[in-house]
Design a protein around this motif. Sequence first.
Motif: not given
Length: 505
Positions: A26-37, A43-44, A79-80, A482-484
């Motif tokens: 999960g280094g740059n993955d959209w993990m949860t709502v809002g991307n991070d906790v 997304i950097r 959202s995913p 977003a991601g990838g």
Amino acid sequence: MIFRNRLLRSAACVVATLGMVQAQRGGNDWMTVGNDVQRSHWIRYDAKISEQTMRKPGFQLLWKMKMNNVARQQQALTSPALLDFYIGYRGFRTLGFFGGSGDTTSGVDTDMGRLEWQTGAGKSMAKPGTAACPGGMTSTITRPTTIVYPMNVGRGQARANPARSGVGEPFEGAVTLKQSAAARPPAPPPPPAPATTAANPRRATAPPSPFAPKAQYVVALTGDGQLHQMYVSNGEAPKAPLPFLKAGAHAVGLTVFDGVAYVATVNGCNGVENGVYAINLETKEVNQWKATGKNIAGATGFAVGPEGEVYAASGNQIVALEETKLKQRAAYTVQESEFVSSPVVFAFDGKNYVAATTADGKVHVVNAADMSSVAVSPVVGKASALASWEDEKKTRWILVPTATNVTALKLTAKGFETGWTSREIPAAMTPIVVNGVVFSAAPGNAKGGKAVLYAIDGMTGKEFWNSGTSITSYVTSGGLAAGGGRVYLSTVDNHQYAFGFFMEI
């Protein structure tokens, strides 16, 4: 073409072994709502989306997929959570995980726009629900993540030292990075320790090895109040679901870190008290904090700081809650209004801050350490959630979606400065920031208005691109992710859209 693309991508990733492992973790993955906790919606870094590439043609609809789900009370898809690179028994995969209002959870190959697996756990479909209490899976699906700020591997950064290699000893492999102590470059300094409080000290533990074997899960909360943990590869649940909430609760912001799942409940559905809930995935202990106002404010429920504290807005307060136990440590109170957005947490000038908006349209920034006021913006507009990011010059931006546009504010040591205002975007959705590019959408409506996605220059607010007539329905639930190299958006008719650049060959 798709098969060839996948082969090329696979070959490249075999070379970039370290990159693969970091991606799996999960280094740059959209993990949860809002991307991070922290709910930054940021997304950097992205290899394809940037200010430079968005000035060129090619960003477009990649695929549109009808998901097998039953809409409930204008609720459809969440959202995913995303997994940009996964190595499993079926080879290389780029996966997205989508929750549905009909208590469905789907794993999708996001390279091909193809369903990999789907589960249909939960029993909440027996009741029709209402607009305020729709039932079904209303919470965002999530992957277990960490509480530290994501790595800031922004644009233009390069290797600090030249790559070095050496021939390994017998039985150590043909080529390794093993070097003599004298030749080895100095190790980088350790990252600064996260802020702590007397009431909530963090455990001093070494970071886990990214090479350690680890099963990966996606976690979903169904309308019957059961928490499900499923393998990302096939959706199989190796453990029995955990009873977490009372059936029929309207839950938002599902997040998992340090072996504990957190969620907020709103609207008092089926007698469930509004507040924040936590369940330990091993001991099954459930803790609760009751909302100080009538409801929990905002679309994402709460945010989490890098020290593990949970921040929620309710009534005229932002409260700081201890990790796991959810005991209230401190609160910031305003007298003239009530909060309407969920908090966002960010670092600025060496400190952690919390921001949220009130009903009078102002953004309040609070020092997380003592919950004291730092800055209050002029009237901008109401928002249910904020986004925050930092540019290459270390300027801290706070993005506010309003009824007519997206407004960008700069936070300085002296307070707020107005950055830019976007073109007209009616009822703008909470923006996301991908490598300096801001994405927001006009959601459309049931009277015939179709959703439109916009890409905006994060520094100036000028429009790069819009989706035109590509989206054929309107948005009522979920949000942007977003991601990838892709941006995701779903509509009320259970269609999932992915926008991006086609893979080069």
